[in-house]
Design a protein around this motif. Structure first.
Motif, PDB file in Angstrom:
ATOM      1  N   ARG A  11       0.996  -1.192  -0.059  1.00 30.98           N
ATOM      2  CA  ARG A  11      -0.034  -0.049  -0.048  1.00 30.98           C
ATOM      3  C   ARG A  11       0.698   1.279  -0.017  1.00 30.98           C
ATOM      4  N   ASP A  42       1.145  -9.838  -7.855  1.00 35.32           N
ATOM      5  CA  ASP A  42      -0.252 -10.475  -7.451  1.00 35.32           C
ATOM      6  C   ASP A  42      -1.158  -9.661  -6.432  1.00 35.32           C
ATOM      7  N   ASP A  43      -0.646  -8.340  -6.061  1.00 34.74           N
ATOM      8  CA  ASP A  43      -1.317  -7.642  -5.398  1.00 34.74           C
ATOM      9  C   ASP A  43      -2.384  -7.124  -5.852  1.00 34.74           C
ATOM     10  N   ARG A  44      -3.755  -6.607  -5.268  1.00 37.76           N
ATOM     11  CA  ARG A  44      -4.994  -6.341  -5.850  1.00 37.76           C
ATOM     12  C   ARG A  44      -4.777  -4.988  -6.450  1.00 37.76           C
ATOM     13  N   ARG A  45      -3.732  -4.269  -6.296  1.00 37.63           N
ATOM     14  CA  ARG A  45      -3.658  -2.958  -7.115  1.00 37.63           C
ATOM     15  C   ARG A  45      -2.852  -2.993  -8.356  1.00 37.63           C
ATOM     16  N   HIS A  77      -5.326  -8.256 -17.183  1.00 35.70           N
ATOM     17  CA  HIS A  77      -6.489  -7.859 -16.015  1.00 35.70           C
ATOM     18  C   HIS A  77      -7.673  -7.792 -16.764  1.00 35.70           C
ATOM     19  N   SER A  80     -10.752  -5.676 -15.371  1.00 32.67           N
ATOM     20  CA  SER A  80     -10.522  -4.543 -14.456  1.00 32.67           C
ATOM     21  C   SER A  80     -11.421  -3.590 -14.822  1.00 32.67           C
TER      22      SER A  80
END
Length: 135
Positions: A11, A42-45, A77, A80
């Motif tokens: 983050r 692999d982070d959601r961001r 993605h 997305s």
């Protein structure tokens, strides 16, 4: 740019790179988003980071790498929230490269595939089609 080394906190690293982008420090943003994507694939961001990497490159008029970044956002993605925006910016990048036909096809794909995208995105795609004299 030593301050761009990953901190271990996804983050914080994303927020730092994003802060560079919104403050017009596009080279630092580019470096920050590249590091983020490499460190936290692999982070959601990750989709947003890939998109903002493209924005940072586009702002530097690095159209080829920007086009690659936006295409990667779109293909890596799927679904997305950045998909419609990625197609719009991919088209703009292609225009910057003088690839009008590919840009027109990209704007058409955006309008056909995402008819419920944000009105501003759809309006800009239509404006770009008119400007590019797309058939």
């Amino acid at each position: 740019m030593a301050g761009l080394a990953p901190s271990g906190d996804p983050r914080a690293d994303y927020d730092r790179a994003y802060s560079y982008a919104v403050n017009g420090e596009y080279k630092a943003a580019e470096e920050g988003f590249r590091a983020f994507i490499e460190t936290y694939p692999d982070d959601r961001r990750a989709a947003n980071a890939q998109y903002w990497l493209g924005e940072s490159l586009l702002a530097q008029r690095n159209y080829r790498e920007a086009a690659d970044a936006f295409l990667k956002t779109y293909t890596d993605h799927p679904g997305s929230e950045k998909s419609p925006d990625s197609l719009l910016k991919l088209g703009l990048s292609l225009n910057g490269l003088g690839e009008n036909g590919a840009a027109c096809a990209t704007f058409s794909e955006l309008l056909n595939k995402y008819p419920n995208a944000a009105p501003a995105v759809l309006d800009q795609a239509r404006d770009e089609q008119r400007r590019g004299k797309c058939s």
